[in-house]
Motif scaffolding. Structure first.
Motif, PDB file in Angstrom:
ATOM      1  N   GLY A 329       0.813  -1.212   0.000  1.00 32.68           N
ATOM      2  CA  GLY A 329       0.000   0.000   0.000  1.00 32.68           C
ATOM      3  C   GLY A 329       0.843   1.256   0.000  1.00 32.68           C
ATOM      4  N   LEU A 330       1.940   1.234   0.761  1.00 35.16           N
ATOM      5  CA  LEU A 330       2.829   2.390   0.805  1.00 35.16           C
ATOM      6  C   LEU A 330       3.550   2.595  -0.526  1.00 35.16           C
ATOM      7  N   VAL A 331       3.925   1.502  -1.173  1.00 32.21           N
ATOM      8  CA  VAL A 331       4.554   1.609  -2.488  1.00 32.21           C
ATOM      9  C   VAL A 331       3.590   2.259  -3.479  1.00 32.21           C
ATOM     10  N   ASN A 332       2.335   1.869  -3.427  1.00 31.94           N
ATOM     11  CA  ASN A 332       1.343   2.447  -4.339  1.00 31.94           C
ATOM     12  C   ASN A 332       1.161   3.940  -4.123  1.00 31.94           C
ATOM     13  N   ILE A 333       1.258   4.378  -2.889  1.00 36.48           N
ATOM     14  CA  ILE A 333       1.032   5.790  -2.569  1.00 36.48           C
ATOM     15  C   ILE A 333       2.295   6.629  -2.765  1.00 36.48           C
ATOM     16  N   LEU A 334       3.435   6.103  -2.332  1.00 39.01           N
ATOM     17  CA  LEU A 334       4.655   6.913  -2.234  1.00 39.01           C
ATOM     18  C   LEU A 334       5.638   6.700  -3.381  1.00 39.01           C
ATOM     19  N   ASN A 335       5.587   5.551  -4.051  1.00 38.07           N
ATOM     20  CA  ASN A 335       6.513   5.242  -5.144  1.00 38.07           C
ATOM     21  C   ASN A 335       7.979   5.470  -4.746  1.00 38.07           C
ATOM     22  N   PRO A 336       8.444   4.824  -3.658  1.00 34.84           N
ATOM     23  CA  PRO A 336       9.850   5.002  -3.252  1.00 34.84           C
ATOM     24  C   PRO A 336      10.782   4.268  -4.210  1.00 34.84           C
ATOM     25  N   ASP A 337      12.050   4.661  -4.213  1.00 32.73           N
ATOM     26  CA  ASP A 337      13.025   3.906  -5.007  1.00 32.73           C
ATOM     27  C   ASP A 337      13.780   2.887  -4.163  1.00 32.73           C
ATOM     28  N   ARG A 338      13.523   2.881  -2.853  1.00 31.46           N
ATOM     29  CA  ARG A 338      14.147   1.888  -1.974  1.00 31.46           C
ATOM     30  C   ARG A 338      13.338   1.795  -0.688  1.00 31.46           C
ATOM     31  N   ILE A 339      13.228   0.576  -0.156  1.00 33.82           N
ATOM     32  CA  ILE A 339      12.596   0.339   1.140  1.00 33.82           C
ATOM     33  C   ILE A 339      13.643  -0.283   2.051  1.00 33.82           C
ATOM     34  N   ILE A 340      13.750   0.217   3.270  1.00 32.61           N
ATOM     35  CA  ILE A 340      14.630  -0.405   4.250  1.00 32.61           C
ATOM     36  C   ILE A 340      13.822  -0.772   5.488  1.00 32.61           C
ATOM     37  N   LEU A 341      14.179  -1.887   6.088  1.00 28.12           N
ATOM     38  CA  LEU A 341      13.425  -2.426   7.217  1.00 28.12           C
ATOM     39  C   LEU A 341      14.322  -2.554   8.435  1.00 28.12           C
ATOM     40  N   GLY A 342      13.770  -2.186   9.602  1.00 30.53           N
ATOM     41  CA  GLY A 342      14.544  -2.242  10.835  1.00 30.53           C
ATOM     42  C   GLY A 342      13.827  -2.999  11.932  1.00 30.53           C
ATOM     43  N   GLY A 343      14.545  -3.249  13.022  1.00 29.07           N
ATOM     44  CA  GLY A 343      13.969  -3.966  14.145  1.00 29.07           C
ATOM     45  C   GLY A 343      13.630  -5.401  13.775  1.00 29.07           C
ATOM     46  N   LEU A 344      12.500  -5.888  14.242  1.00 28.15           N
ATOM     47  CA  LEU A 344      12.074  -7.251  13.922  1.00 28.15           C
ATOM     48  C   LEU A 344      11.856  -7.433  12.426  1.00 28.15           C
ATOM     49  N   SER A 369       6.630  -4.755 -12.407  1.00 30.65           N
ATOM     50  CA  SER A 369       7.439  -4.108 -13.437  1.00 30.65           C
ATOM     51  C   SER A 369       8.620  -3.340 -12.851  1.00 30.65           C
ATOM     52  N   GLY A 370       8.445  -2.784 -11.648  1.00 32.20           N
ATOM     53  CA  GLY A 370       9.495  -1.950 -11.074  1.00 32.20           C
ATOM     54  C   GLY A 370      10.439  -2.684 -10.162  1.00 32.20           C
ATOM     55  N   GLY A 371       9.872  -3.510  -9.281  1.00 32.40           N
ATOM     56  CA  GLY A 371      10.712  -4.252  -8.339  1.00 32.40           C
ATOM     57  C   GLY A 371      11.460  -3.344  -7.390  1.00 32.40           C
ATOM     58  N   VAL A 372      10.747  -2.690  -6.458  1.00 32.27           N
ATOM     59  CA  VAL A 372      11.400  -1.789  -5.512  1.00 32.27           C
ATOM     60  C   VAL A 372      12.337  -2.592  -4.609  1.00 32.27           C
ATOM     61  N   PRO A 373      13.615  -2.223  -4.528  1.00 38.27           N
ATOM     62  CA  PRO A 373      14.536  -2.961  -3.648  1.00 38.27           C
ATOM     63  C   PRO A 373      14.084  -2.875  -2.188  1.00 38.27           C
ATOM     64  N   ILE A 374      14.098  -3.999  -1.505  1.00 40.20           N
ATOM     65  CA  ILE A 374      13.786  -4.066  -0.076  1.00 40.20           C
ATOM     66  C   ILE A 374      15.030  -4.571   0.637  1.00 40.20           C
ATOM     67  N   LEU A 375      15.602  -3.728   1.493  1.00 42.58           N
ATOM     68  CA  LEU A 375      16.874  -4.028   2.140  1.00 42.58           C
ATOM     69  C   LEU A 375      16.746  -3.935   3.655  1.00 42.58           C
ATOM     70  N   ALA A 376      17.687  -4.539   4.339  1.00 41.82           N
ATOM     71  CA  ALA A 376      17.752  -4.446   5.799  1.00 41.82           C
ATOM     72  C   ALA A 376      18.515  -3.193   6.208  1.00 41.82           C
ATOM     73  N   CYS A 377      18.057  -2.538   7.261  1.00 39.13           N
ATOM     74  CA  CYS A 377      18.848  -1.462   7.860  1.00 39.13           C
ATOM     75  C   CYS A 377      20.199  -2.043   8.302  1.00 39.13           C
ATOM     76  N   THR A 378      21.230  -1.231   8.217  1.00 46.84           N
ATOM     77  CA  THR A 378      22.574  -1.737   8.526  1.00 46.84           C
ATOM     78  C   THR A 378      23.191  -1.138   9.787  1.00 46.84           C
ATOM     79  N   LEU A 379      22.592  -0.092  10.343  1.00 49.89           N
ATOM     80  CA  LEU A 379      23.133   0.526  11.557  1.00 49.89           C
ATOM     81  C   LEU A 379      22.449  -0.085  12.778  1.00 49.89           C
ATOM     82  N   ASP A 380      23.242  -0.582  13.709  1.00 55.90           N
ATOM     83  CA  ASP A 380      22.666  -1.253  14.875  1.00 55.90           C
ATOM     84  C   ASP A 380      21.906  -0.307  15.793  1.00 55.90           C
ATOM     85  N   HIS A 381      22.324   0.933  15.873  1.00 54.73           N
ATOM     86  CA  HIS A 381      21.664   1.896  16.756  1.00 54.73           C
ATOM     87  C   HIS A 381      21.253   3.114  15.929  1.00 54.73           C
ATOM     88  N   ASN A 382      20.446   2.872  14.902  1.00 53.48           N
ATOM     89  CA  ASN A 382      20.177   3.965  13.964  1.00 53.48           C
ATOM     90  C   ASN A 382      19.352   5.103  14.554  1.00 53.48           C
TER      91      ASN A 382
END
Length: 408
Positions: A329-344, A369-382
């Motif tokens: 849903g967020l991709v449809n609204i915001l059209n980001p070029d990258r998603i990063i995920l943190g915590g759990l 068609s786009g395939g937005v990259p989904i990556l893990a956050c890399t900073l332990d205490h971001n």
């Protein structure tokens, strides 16, 4: 004196407006050499040299006195640039449901020192913020560092310009608590230098990741993360947090992802906040949460150690599907070029990356068609690093002025 400016002085005056941009380039690792700095600023080599020398004189960066070239490169060697390891620091603090942590953070997002997580956050914000500042002041005294300012990450939407915490649900603080005002007063009373600034914890995590972590180089960065409780989101556009008209943008925790789901603290039910956070995972896995460590650590440890257990794997798949629905849903609204995920959410991505990406692709308009990259956050205490970014921002904007105001 004949009143004539020396060539070095003239170059510095021409480049003085470039001090902030130059510092930000070194701070974010985008100018590792003086040659790159010259190109990025669009100035002459002599002006870039004068700017770098001034930043070094301020104790902010280090210019290698022996220019070198990368292996296999051609052309004139260039002086290497780095942040000054013995330079000033920002005092950063993060409050969460299980207590708080303070740290000293230098330029480059480098954590210089931390104090252990302290206590449990009580229902009195003034008491908690007083303890935070006391612990931070002790950490500064122990290290003998010069402080440019103080930043605080809070697990609540922060309304602007008042600086009030509108929904500190997981802290049991009253809605609308004047967090920024209380924090600034405690900082002044402790005699700490520099401004006292506050922000939402996930917003600040996104800012830190954009400058120093998994979000570096993204133009439209979406960050979604669990804290110790709940789910938050943030959007960084062209290097700046998008916080909306009053600081309340992207309350993603209250997207409905399961209309028949769990009751949410906001009064609705089936929100991402209660369907995809650490408590939801432990509950879905049939594990009773214990008091020994945080819910975030309990859920992350369980996911890593017992993923082969059918109940744990089933719980993970349930949360991945809920999270994927919200992300789509967020991709449809915001059209980001990258998603990063943190915590759990970072751990869920690691456990089954293809499942999460498939859910997002299947549910989003442009996923296939786009395939937005989904990556893990890399900073332990971001969030801590992001809180420090708040305090560093005035220095990045105006190094000379900010350091003079903070006594540097």
């Amino acid at each position: 004196m004949d009143g004539k400016a020396t060539p070095t002085r003239t170059r510095l005056e021409r480049g003085r407006s470039a001090l902030g941009p130059a510092l930000e380039l070194v701070h974010t690792g985008r100018a590792p050499t003086r040659a790159v700095l010259t190109a990025e600023l669009g100035v002459t080599r002599a002006t870039a040299g004068a700017v770098a020398a001034e930043l070094e004189a301020l104790g902010l960066i280090r210019v290698d006195s022996r220019p070198g070239a990368a292996a296999g490169s051609q052309g004139r060697p260039s002086h290497r640039l780095s942040v000054a390891e013995e330079g000033p620091v920002a005092l950063a603090a993060q409050i969460h449901a299980d207590g708080f942590r303070v740290a000293l953070v230098g330029l480059g997002g480098r954590i210089v020192a931390t104090a252990p997580t302290r206590g449990t956050a009580t229902a009195d914000p003034a008491q908690v913020l007083g303890e935070v500042v006391e612990a931070g002041a002790a950490l500064l005294r122990a290290g003998g560092h010069r402080c440019v300012g103080v930043g605080l990450a809070v697990p609540s939407a922060i309304a602007e310009p008042e600086g009030t915490a509108l929904n500190p649900l997981h802290l049991a603080w009253p809605a609308g608590a004047p967090v920024r005002e209380i924090f600034a007063e405690r900082v002044r009373a402790a005699g700490l230098a520099g401004p006292a600034l506050t922000g939402n914890d996930v917003n600040l995590a996104a800012l830190a990741e954009h400058r120093h972590g998994a979000g570096r180089g993204a133009q439209h960065l979406l960050c979604v993360a669990t804290g110790h409780r709940g789910v938050g989101g943030a959007l960084v556009l062209d290097g700046r947090l998008h916080s909306g008209s009053s600081g309340l943008a992207l309350e993603v925790g209250h997207l409905t992802v399961n209309p028949e789901g769990r009751p949410c603290y906001c009064g609705s039910k089936g929100c991402l906040d209660v369907e995809a956070d650490p408590l939801a995972f432990l509950t879905a896995a049939g594990r009773a949460p214990g008091p020994e460590v945080s819910l975030l650590k309990q859920s992350s440890d369980l996911l890593r150690a017992e993923y082969a257990d059918p109940s744990v794997r089933g719980a993970a798949e349930e949360l991945i599907d809920r999270l994927g629905l919200g992300l789509a849903g967020l991709v449809n609204i915001l059209n980001p070029d990258r998603i990063i995920l943190g915590g759990l959410h970072r751990e869920l991505l690691a456990a089954d990356p293809e499942r999460l990406r498939a859910v997002v692709a299947d549910r989003s308009l442009w996923g296939r068609s786009g395939g937005v990259p989904i990556l893990a956050c890399t900073l332990d205490h971001n969030s801590l690093v992001g809180a420090a970014e708040l305090a560093w921002q005035p220095v990045l904007d105006d190094p000379l002025g900010a350091l003079s105001r903070s006594g540097g």
